[in-house]
Design an enzyme around this catalytic site. Structure first.
Site, PDB file in Angstrom:
ATOM      1  N   HIS A 181       0.701  -1.121  -0.041  1.00 51.51           N
ATOM      2  CA  HIS A 181       0.025   0.003   0.062  1.00 51.51           C
ATOM      3  C   HIS A 181       0.839   1.210  -0.061  1.00 51.51           C
ATOM      4  O   HIS A 181       1.607   1.441   0.922  1.00 51.51           O
ATOM      5  CB  HIS A 181      -0.893  -0.047   1.162  1.00 51.51           C
ATOM      6  CG  HIS A 181      -2.067  -1.014   1.207  1.00 51.51           C
ATOM      7  ND1 HIS A 181      -2.464  -1.685   2.245  1.00 51.51           N
ATOM      8  CD2 HIS A 181      -2.651  -1.678   0.070  1.00 51.51           C
ATOM      9  CE1 HIS A 181      -3.459  -2.486   1.973  1.00 51.51           C
ATOM     10  NE2 HIS A 181      -3.337  -2.561   0.670  1.00 51.51           N
ATOM     11  N   GLU A 184       1.820   4.084   3.046  1.00 47.60           N
ATOM     12  CA  GLU A 184       2.039   3.603   4.341  1.00 47.60           C
ATOM     13  C   GLU A 184       3.629   3.926   4.569  1.00 47.60           C
ATOM     14  O   GLU A 184       4.326   2.978   4.578  1.00 47.60           O
ATOM     15  CB  GLU A 184       1.564   2.067   4.627  1.00 47.60           C
ATOM     16  CG  GLU A 184       0.168   2.201   4.420  1.00 47.60           C
ATOM     17  CD  GLU A 184      -0.479   0.859   4.317  1.00 47.60           C
ATOM     18  OE1 GLU A 184       0.243  -0.351   4.098  1.00 47.60           O
ATOM     19  OE2 GLU A 184      -1.744   0.709   4.161  1.00 47.60           O
ATOM     20  N   HIS A 319       2.442  -3.137   6.965  1.00 48.59           N
ATOM     21  CA  HIS A 319       1.406  -2.081   6.760  1.00 48.59           C
ATOM     22  C   HIS A 319       1.447  -0.882   7.730  1.00 48.59           C
ATOM     23  O   HIS A 319       2.054  -1.225   9.019  1.00 48.59           O
ATOM     24  CB  HIS A 319       0.310  -2.756   6.698  1.00 48.59           C
ATOM     25  CG  HIS A 319       0.158  -3.672   5.399  1.00 48.59           C
ATOM     26  ND1 HIS A 319      -0.628  -3.336   4.378  1.00 48.59           N
ATOM     27  CD2 HIS A 319       0.558  -4.735   5.167  1.00 48.59           C
ATOM     28  CE1 HIS A 319      -0.518  -4.095   3.471  1.00 48.59           C
ATOM     29  NE2 HIS A 319       0.178  -5.289   3.954  1.00 48.59           N
ATOM     30  N   GLU A 398       0.694  -4.308  11.410  1.00 47.92           N
ATOM     31  CA  GLU A 398       0.169  -3.059  10.955  1.00 47.92           C
ATOM     32  C   GLU A 398       0.860  -2.021  12.327  1.00 47.92           C
ATOM     33  O   GLU A 398       0.941  -2.375  13.146  1.00 47.92           O
ATOM     34  CB  GLU A 398      -1.319  -2.713  11.339  1.00 47.92           C
ATOM     35  CG  GLU A 398      -2.030  -3.567  10.514  1.00 47.92           C
ATOM     36  CD  GLU A 398      -2.582  -2.730   9.163  1.00 47.92           C
ATOM     37  OE1 GLU A 398      -2.126  -1.318   9.002  1.00 47.92           O
ATOM     38  OE2 GLU A 398      -3.423  -3.203   8.278  1.00 47.92           O
TER      39      GLU A 398
HETATM   40 ZN   LIG Z   1      -1.813  -1.482   4.110  1.00 47.22          ZN
END
Ligand SMILES: [Zn+2]
Ligand SMILES: *[C@@H]1O[C@H](CO)[C@@H](O)[C@H](O)[C@H]1NC(C)=O
Ligand SMILES: *[C@@H]1O[C@H](CO)[C@@H](O)[C@H](O)[C@H]1NC(C)=O
Ligand SMILES: *[C@@H]1O[C@H](CO)[C@@H](O)[C@H](O)[C@H]1NC(C)=O
Ligand SMILES: *[C@@H]1O[C@H](CO)[C@@H](O)[C@H](O)[C@H]1NC(C)=O
Length: 463
Positions: A181, A184, A319, A398
């Site tokens: 992504h 990020e 992430h 995350e």
């Molecule tokens: Zn992500």
């Protein structure tokens, strides 16, 4: 006359070049839906183009951030007031926070720099790739740069292999995948720090972790998207695919949303089952079919090759944000996962990691399957890797924070984030070895015996 044409051309060129999306005067509100009805209203504010949600999915009572353009502000306030939904302004000018993120953190010495790189600011793709090349030059017998494939816009997807012991018989392999992504930014800042630690740390455990395992680390697997967040649109998430271009303007969202596929919904496991969208105008568009995207295919092919070359022990997909260690599988419950895979062991490994992580700065990470701690989703890379290779430990991590800055985490938090993540990785590795997934000089026969005795002891008492 000539000059006039030239001036006009210059103006046109300037206009094209300054098509960078800015967020001057855009406010960010935190809203907390108290019931399904309020949640629906909040989702609809995005559908109606009143604001853009920072999270794709959320639950009742989650605090969710929403960006609101100045010209939509009154409409947003009216909607919240009319529906009696609590809201609080948390950022008065989003562009200010975006600009601030590009500033270096202040520091008293340069002790954290390594070759051309430091962790006091965020780096562009070129800076990251140049640094990876320098590593190969400076550590010729240990580091090899690897290009796993090319992006839609034909950029290299570059990472490195770290192997201290090319002649070993059984190769244990670990892979770290960063920046599926685009927005990020803390992710490549973390992946590069892990590389630095594996190459320079003098801590015996860190050295053992670096040396026991052949590491494959790719800080940015979505290079087009990452570059786009620097040049054009800071909040971009997806790749830059135009295959499914349909004008999204009519649906009220930014027309640029018509481009791109969410690469972490594009993998070929439970594809499009849940928590993914077949609508290109959303942030979770899963692509026209599984592995439609070159970036996702490159990761998948690379993992399959590694799986043939040795024994894959670790797969970490990095992430941000929300501070989680997510355990497979993301489309089903923990109980269902436990019937398919070593869920209980992975859960324990993740919990130990999160506990150790918290010791340094008190940062709290939650642990579990996605359905429990985030939302059900499918087509993710780490689930696919788990299913296809049955790697003992596959986590989606995350990173910081909990939403105060979200993707716009200030540069001053890079090093604290990295330090606590290294603590977690070491503990994850300790626990993985303790549970017998692999052995190294640091867990010898005696500690294994201690573990067995301890387990018997616990079993006796628990039963
Ligand atoms: Zn992500
Ligand atoms: C995004 O996906 C499309 C396919 O829909 C692909 O052609 C394109 O190369 C991808 N872009 C990036 C940056 O990965
Ligand atoms: C590797 O395996 C070969 C035989 O299969 C053995 O002779 C050799 O000692 C092993 N080397 C190491 C480092 O374990
Ligand atoms: C996307 O494009 C492919 C062809 O490349 C097509 O088969 C598919 O139906 C399209 N999907 C959507 C949602 O438009
Ligand atoms: C992989 O997924 C398939 C289909 O859901 C399932 O039957 C199989 O047990 C899974 N394997 C692992 C290791 O999870």
């Amino acid at each position: 006359m000539f000059l006039k044409i030239f001036t006009v051309l210059l103006i046109i060129v300037t206009f094209v070049n300054t098509s960078k999306v800015t967020f001057n005067g855009h406010r960010v509100y935190k809203v907390i839906p108290n019931n399904d009805n309020e949640k629906e209203v909040i989702i609809n504010t995005q559908k109606q183009g009143i604001g853009e949600l920072w999270l794709d999915q959320f639950d009742v009572r989650d605090g969710v951030r929403i960006t609101v353009a100045p010209e939509k502000n009154q409409q947003f306030l009216d909607t919240m007031n009319k529906n009696d939904i609590e809201y609080k302004e948390v950022i008065a000018d989003l562009q200010q926070v975006i600009d601030d993120q590009l500033k270096s953190a202040s520091r008293s010495d340069r002790s954290t720099s390594f070759l051309s790189f430091d962790w006091d600011r965020y780096h562009t793709l070129d800076e990251i790739y140049n640094w990876l090349d320098q590593l190969q030059v400076n550590y010729p017998n240990i580091v090899t740069t690897v290009v796993m494939g090319r992006s839609v816009e034909n950029r290299e997807i570059k990472g490195i292999k770290i192997n201290y012991n090319p002649n070993r018989n059984t190769t244990l392999i670990g892979m770290i995948e960063g920046t599926l992504h685009a927005r990020e930014w803390i992710v490549p800042a973390t992946a590069t720090w892990i590389i630095k630690e594996f190459l320079t740390s003098t801590d015996p455990e860190m050295k053992a972790l670096a040396k026991n395992i052949e590491w494959h680390i790719f800080p940015v697997v979505n290079p087009d998207g990452y570059v786009y967040t620097f040049t054009t649109h800071r909040m971009w998430r997806k790749n830059r695919s135009t295959r499914n271009f349909t004008s999204c303007a009519s649906t009220g969202v930014d027309d640029d949303m018509s481009n791109g596929v969410d690469l972490n919904r594009n993998f070929d496991f439970a594809w499009m089952e849940v928590g993914a969208s077949d609508n290109p105008c959303t942030n979770t568009f899963a692509g026209p079919f599984a592995l439609s995207e070159p970036e996702a295919r490159a990761v998948a092919d690379y993992v399959l090759t590694l799986n043939n070359q040795g024994r894959l022990i670790y797969y970490f997909g990095l992430h941000s944000y929300t501070q989680l260690i997510v355990v497979p599988y993301s489309h089903i419950t923990a109980e269902e996962s436990a019937k398919l895979i070593n869920y209980a062991d992975m859960y324990e490994i993740a919990v130990r990691g999160a506990e150790k992580l918290k010791e340094r700065f008190g940062t709290e990470y939650r642990v579990g399957v996605s359905a429990d701690i985030m939302y059900p989703m499918s087509g993710t890379s780490f689930d696919w890797v788990k299913n296809v290779t049955d790697v003992p430990v596959s986590f989606l991590i995350e990173l910081r924070d909990l939403g105060e800055y979200g993707f716009l985490l200030p540069a001053s938090q890079i090093i604290p984030n990295n330090l606590e993540i290294m603590d977690a990785l070491l503990e994850i590795d300790r626990t993985t070895r303790r549970l017998g997934y692999y052995y190294s000089g640091t867990n010898n026969l005696i500690s294994s015996l201690t573990l067995i005795v301890f387990s018997i002891f616990v079993k006796l008492f628990v039963n």
